[in-house]
Design an enzyme around this catalytic site. Structure first.
Site, PDB file in Angstrom:
ATOM      1  N   SER A 125      25.639  13.199 -12.875  1.00 51.61           N
ATOM      2  CA  SER A 125      24.828  12.102 -13.377  1.00 51.61           C
ATOM      3  C   SER A 125      24.760  12.047 -14.901  1.00 51.61           C
ATOM      4  O   SER A 125      24.368  11.036 -15.471  1.00 51.61           O
ATOM      5  CB  SER A 125      23.406  12.229 -12.831  1.00 51.61           C
ATOM      6  OG  SER A 125      22.791  13.411 -13.311  1.00 51.61           O
ATOM      7  N   LYS A 151      19.589  12.897 -22.804  1.00 55.12           N
ATOM      8  CA  LYS A 151      19.717  12.206 -21.510  1.00 55.12           C
ATOM      9  C   LYS A 151      18.417  11.463 -21.187  1.00 55.12           C
ATOM     10  O   LYS A 151      17.315  11.975 -21.446  1.00 55.12           O
ATOM     11  CB  LYS A 151      20.042  13.246 -20.422  1.00 55.12           C
ATOM     12  CG  LYS A 151      20.368  12.645 -19.053  1.00 55.12           C
ATOM     13  CD  LYS A 151      20.759  13.728 -18.051  1.00 55.12           C
ATOM     14  CE  LYS A 151      21.066  13.144 -16.678  1.00 55.12           C
ATOM     15  NZ  LYS A 151      21.485  14.155 -15.698  1.00 55.12           N
ATOM     16  N   SER A 173      25.757  18.045 -12.023  1.00 53.03           N
ATOM     17  CA  SER A 173      25.669  16.896 -12.944  1.00 53.03           C
ATOM     18  C   SER A 173      25.845  17.222 -14.418  1.00 53.03           C
ATOM     19  O   SER A 173      25.839  16.322 -15.247  1.00 53.03           O
ATOM     20  CB  SER A 173      24.331  16.175 -12.753  1.00 53.03           C
ATOM     21  OG  SER A 173      24.323  15.477 -11.545  1.00 53.03           O
TER      22      SER A 173
END
Length: 495
Positions: free
Chosen positions: A158, A78, A182
Site C-alpha cells: 500500500s 505516508k 506494504s
C-alpha cells in the site's frame, strides 16, 4: 551542489555538517521536483510552508552543532500517519476533510530529530492493496518503465506513493507501513530499500489502524545505511501504545560493518513456488551465492506452515479491519452522507459507509465481519489464529537452530501494469504478498534490498528476514548483500 534531490540521507547529513549545502537548499530542490512530478501521483497533500519553516529551524540547529543525524532531511509522510493540522485521510473518501489535532508518535519523533515534511504521500485506501489502485486520490505511478513501453506500472502497495517518491528523487526518504508486505513489496517494485521492523519496535500511535496485530511502520530509503539512520529516529518505547516494546534502541548505523563471516543464512524450501518466474529463481540463487562469497554459511531450512500463511492472513487482517473501521460512521469526523427526510441513524451509517469506503475496503470489511460472526468465529478466525501460532513456531525453531537470517525473494514478479489485474480474481492480487505475509504474522523484522533487473529492465528485490529485535544484525546482512549486488540503476525521467 547539483542534484541535491539525488542525495542519500547519509550524504545530505555529511554535506550539511561540512557547510557544503543547507537543509533549505535541499528542501527547495525537493519542492521543485515535486511540482514537476504530478504524473507520478505520489504526493497528495503538499506542505511547502511547513517544510520551509522546518528546514530553516534545522539549519540553525546544524549551525549550533547539536543536530541528530536526521536533522534537515526532507521526507515524504505516508497519508496513514496523522500530522497535526494537515489532511490525514488514509487515502479514503470517508476521512475527507479530516485534519488531526495531534501528531503521530513516529512523525513527532522525526520532527523532534529535525526532519522536514514535504507533504503527504499516496497509498492504497486504509493500506488495503498491493498496487496503489484503491486510493481516493487516484493511482500512484511507478517511475520505472518496461524498456521502450509507455505502459504505466504500479509502484506496489500500500505504500506506493512512498516508493514512487523515493525512487523518483522527490524526497530523500519516506515513511511507510507494512501489514502484509506494504513496505517491502513496493520497495522491490521501484528498486529502493524498505524495512519492516519487529512488531512493537516502532510505535503505532497516531497511525490510522488497518490490522492492529500486524501493522508496523518503517523507513523507505535509497539504501541500507539510510534505513538504519531513519529507523533509529523512528524507534523507541511509547507509553501511548500498549504494544510498544520497552527496549533500548541500538545505534543501527554503527552496526553496518558489512562483515557477515560465520553468519548462517537459511534458504526455505517452501518459498520455491510453482510457476515462479525463472528470473526470480535466478535472482534468489545469485543472492545466495553473494552471501556465501561474503563468508556466510548457507543452509536449507523448512518452514512447513508457509502454505497456510496467505489464507490465515486474509482471515485475520480483514477481521481486525472490520473492527477498526467500525469507528468511521459519519458521527464524529470525516465524511457524512446527505440524508433524506425521515432517514434515521441506521440510514446515516449505511449511506455514509457506502459513499465513503471504496470497493476493496468494503470487500475486506464484509469478509472480516463474516469471519467474526457467531457461527463462523471458531471455523475461521480462531483457526487462523492457531495457524498463525504455528507459523511463528516454524520461525522460532529455525532461529533456535542457529540461523541468523533467512533469504527469500521479495515479490513473485517485477512491477505489473496499472489496470492489468483490475478484472482478475482478487486472489491474484493477494498472491503478491506470498513472500511477505509470514513476516507480519510472526512479528519479525524483514527488509527488501534491490538486487537486479529483469529482462525488461525493471528492478527486482530480495528479502532478508531477521530474528526478533535484531534489526541491527539484519541491517548489516542487508548491507553486505547490497554491497555485493551493487545495484545502482535509476529510472529514466519521463514524467
Amino acid at each position: 551542489m547539483s542534484d541535491l534531490t539525488k542525495l542519500t540521507i547519509a550524504q545530505a547529513r555529511d554535506a550539511m555538517r561540512k557547510g557544503e549545502t543547507t537543509s533549505a537548499e535541499i528542501t527547495s530542490a525537493c519542492l521543485s521536483a515535486i511540482e514537476g512530478a504530478d504524473a507520478l501521483g505520489a504526493f497528495v497533500h503538499n506542505t511547502p510552508d511547513i517544510a520551509t519553516k522546518q528546514a530553516k529551524a534545522s539549519d540553525a540547529r546544524i549551525k549550533a552543532g547539536d543536530a541528530p543525524a536526521m536533522c534537515g532531511i526532507p521526507l515524504g509522510i505516508k497519508d496513514l500517519f496523522c500530522t497535526k493540522g494537515v489532511p490525514s485521510q488514509a487515502a479514503s473518501g470517508i476521512l475527507d476533510g479530516f485534519k488531526p489535532e495531534y501528531e503521530s508518535t513516529v512523525t513527532s519523533q522525526l520532527f523532534d530529530a529535525g526532519a522536514v515534511m514535504l507533504g503527504k504521500l499516496n497509498m492504497d485506501e486504509f493500506a488495503m492493496g498491493s498496487s496503489n489502485e484503491t486510493s481516493v486520490y487516484g493511482n500512484a505511478v511507478n517511475p520505472w518503465r518496461r524498456g521502450n513501453d509507455d505502459t504505466a506500472l504500479t509502484p506496489g502497495g500500500s505504500s506506493g506513493g512512498s516508493a514512487s517518491a523515493v525512487a523518483a528523487d522527490l524526497c530523500l526518504a519516506a515513511t511507510g507501513t507494512d501489514t502484509g508486505g506494504s513496505i517491502r513489496q513496493p520497495a522491490a517494485f521501484v528498486g529502493i530499500t524498505g524495512l519492516k521492523p519487529t512488531y512493537g519496535r516502532v510505535s503505532r500511535w497516531g497511525i490510522v489502524a488497518f490490522a492492529s496485530s500486524l501493522d508496523q511502520a518503517g523507513p523507505m530509503t535509497k539504501d541500507v545505511r539510510d534505513a538504519a539512520i531513519m529507523l533509529q529516529a523512528m524507534c523507541g518505547h511509547d507509553p501511548k501504545d500498549s504494544t510498544s516494546a520497552d527496549l533500548p534502541v541500538p545505534d543501527f548505523e554503527a552496526a553496518l560493518t558489512g562483515d557477515i563471516k560465520g553468519k548462517t543464512i537459511g534458504i526455505p524450501k517452501e518459498y520455491r513456488m510453482d510457476g515462479m518466474p525463472e528470473e526470480i529463481e535466478k535472482l534468489w540463487a545469485d543472492g545466495t551465492t553473494m552471501l556465501k562469497d561474503a563468508g556466510a554459511k548457507i543452509v536449507d531450512i523448512s518452514l512447513p506452515h508457509t502454505k497456510y500463511a496467505l489464507p490465515a492472513y486474509y482471515v485475520i487482517a480483514p477481521a481486525e479491519a472490520s473492527s477498526n473501521l467500525a469507528r468511521y460512521d459519519g458521527v464524529r469526523f470525516g465524511h457524512r452522507a446527505q440524508l433524506a427526510q425521515g432517514d434515521g441513524i441506521t440510514e446515516m451509517y449505511e449511506k455514509t459507509r457506502a459513499e465513503g469506503f471504496g470497493a476493496e475496503v468494503q470487500r475486506r470489511v464484509m469478509v472480516g465481519t463474516y469471519v467474526l460472526s457467531a457461527g463462523f468465529y471458531d471455523a475461521y478466525y480462531n483457526r487462523a489464529r492457531k495457524v498463525r501460532a504455528l507459523i511463528k513456531r516454524d520461525f522460532d525453531e529455525v532461529f533456535a537452530d542457529g540461523v541468523d537470517a533467512i533469504l527469500t525473494p521479495a515479490t513473485p514478479s517485477a512491477a505489473f501494469g496499472l489496470g492489468e489485474m483490475a478484472d482478475a480474481d482478487p486472489i491474484q492480487m493477494y498472491l503478491n504478498d506470498v513472500f511477505t505475509v509470514t513476516v507480519n504474522l510472526a512479528g519479525l523484522p524483514g527488509i527488501s534490498v534491490p538486487a537486479g533487473l529483469d529482462k525488461q529492465g525493471l528492478p527486482l528485490g530480495l528479502q532478508l528476514i531477521g530474528r526478533p529485535w535484531e534489526e541491527a544484525d539484519l541491517l548489516n546482512t542487508a548491507y553486505a548483500l547490497e554491497q555485493a549486488a551493487g545495484f545502482v540503476a535509476k529510472p529514466s525521467k519521463w514524467w
